[in-house]
Scaffold this active site. Structure first.
Site, mmCIF file in Angstrom:
data_model
loop_
_atom_site.group_PDB
_atom_site.id
_atom_site.type_symbol
_atom_site.label_atom_id
_atom_site.label_comp_id
_atom_site.label_asym_id
_atom_site.label_seq_id
_atom_site.Cartn_x
_atom_site.Cartn_y
_atom_site.Cartn_z
ATOM 1 N N TYR A 51 -15.413 1.164 29.305
ATOM 2 C CA TYR A 51 -15.644 0.757 27.920
ATOM 3 C C TYR A 51 -16.450 -0.539 27.831
ATOM 4 O O TYR A 51 -16.961 -0.868 26.758
ATOM 5 C CB TYR A 51 -14.320 0.548 27.186
ATOM 6 N N HIS A 109 -9.358 6.861 35.797
ATOM 7 C CA HIS A 109 -9.865 7.352 34.517
ATOM 8 C C HIS A 109 -10.138 8.854 34.513
ATOM 9 O O HIS A 109 -9.995 9.527 33.488
ATOM 10 C CB HIS A 109 -11.131 6.595 34.142
#
Length: 286
Positions: A51, A109
């Protein structure tokens, strides 16, 4: 109030039942979003190396004056990190970016790099190496809990065959009309918590007339109905927003969906187009 409620992970760590997602919120904008959320009462924040806003989350926490032990912070190893050395370095990188001595929860992730998401190569060995790095960081006190994201049953089997610390969380795409029941059941049977990212279907559920009608019957918004749905499945929703008004509304879920309506929502027509997110791997292959 949901902001005061927690789940308990298998190692005894408590995690707030509702978190604030920060995907697609810039490093600059996330500072204000986290500060607003803290003022509203949020104590769980979900970020990731991918992010590129860990530093902003850290700055907001530091400047807020909120006691560190009152806040739960989750971040994630980049999906491309598939070696022990790279994972160990990335863990330290997140600690530095966030400005924290320890991270409450860190996840792998994705079982595969994003460019190969849901491809034939499951990267079993690379995930084992990354997991070993998480285990070592956990044992060293750098991480309070460890888990995975977007892992299917085969990916979990791969880790459970060799792990010394079992994964505590699997964060997956789960929302009304897209509820992977078999995977959720498998994860929960292992004693893991299921977190639901994009519980509002990245906004696509807002266009569903059937869901809108049900929300009107309950006198709530579609986002509130969607968040309540995941909570009643025993999941931990992570709605993403930088809007303080929406944060308050998303936390107002003190109502109950009937069993009949829960079944209708489970079987609602699947989303065919996730809009601006359609090109993202997880939304292209839900």
């Amino acid at each position: 109030m949901i902001l005061h409620e927690t789940y308990t992970l298998t190692n005894g760590v408590e995690i707030p039942k509702l978190g604030l997602g920060t995907w697609m919120v810039t490093d600059e904008d996330v500072e204000q979003a986290v500060r607003d959320a803290l003022e509203i009462g949020y104590r769980h924040f979900d970020t990731a190396q991918a992010y590129q806003n860990e530093a902003g989350v850290g700055r907001a926490l530091e400047s807020s004056g909120t006691a560190r032990d009152e806040v739960f912070v989750t971040t994630k190893l980049a999906a491309e990190v598939k070696s022990y050395a790279a994972a160990a370095s990335a863990i330290d990188g997140s600690l530095e970016a966030l400005g924290l001595e320890s991270i409450d929860l860190m996840l792998i992730h994705s079982p595969q790099p994003w460019a190969e998401f849901r491809g034939q190569d499951r990267y079993f060995e690379g995930n084992r190496e990354a997991w070993k790095a998480l285990e070592d960081a956990y044992e060293a006190g750098k991480l309070r809990a460890i888990g995975v994201s977007n892992f299917e049953q085969a990916d979990l089997d791969n880790l459970f065959e060799v792990c010394s610390v079992q994964p505590m969380v699997n964060q997956i795409l789960a929302h009304i009309s897209n509820t992977p029941a078999d995977l959720i059941r498998n994860v929960q049977d292992r004693g893991m918590l299921v977190e639901a990212y994009s519980p509002i279907g990245h906004g696509a559920l807002l266009e569903n007339k059937e869901i809108a009608e049900m929300a009107r019957r309950y006198e709530v918004s579609i986002p509130r109905l969607s968040i309540r749905y995941t909570l009643q499945l025993g999941l931990l929703p992570l709605p993403k927003t930088a809007n303080a008004k929406h944060m308050r509304e998303n936390a107002d879920v003190d109502f109950v969906i009937t069993d009949e309506d829960m079944e209708r929502l489970r079987n609602a027509a699947p989303i065919e187009d996730y809009g601006e997110a359609r090109d993202m791997p997880v939304f292209a292959n839900p």
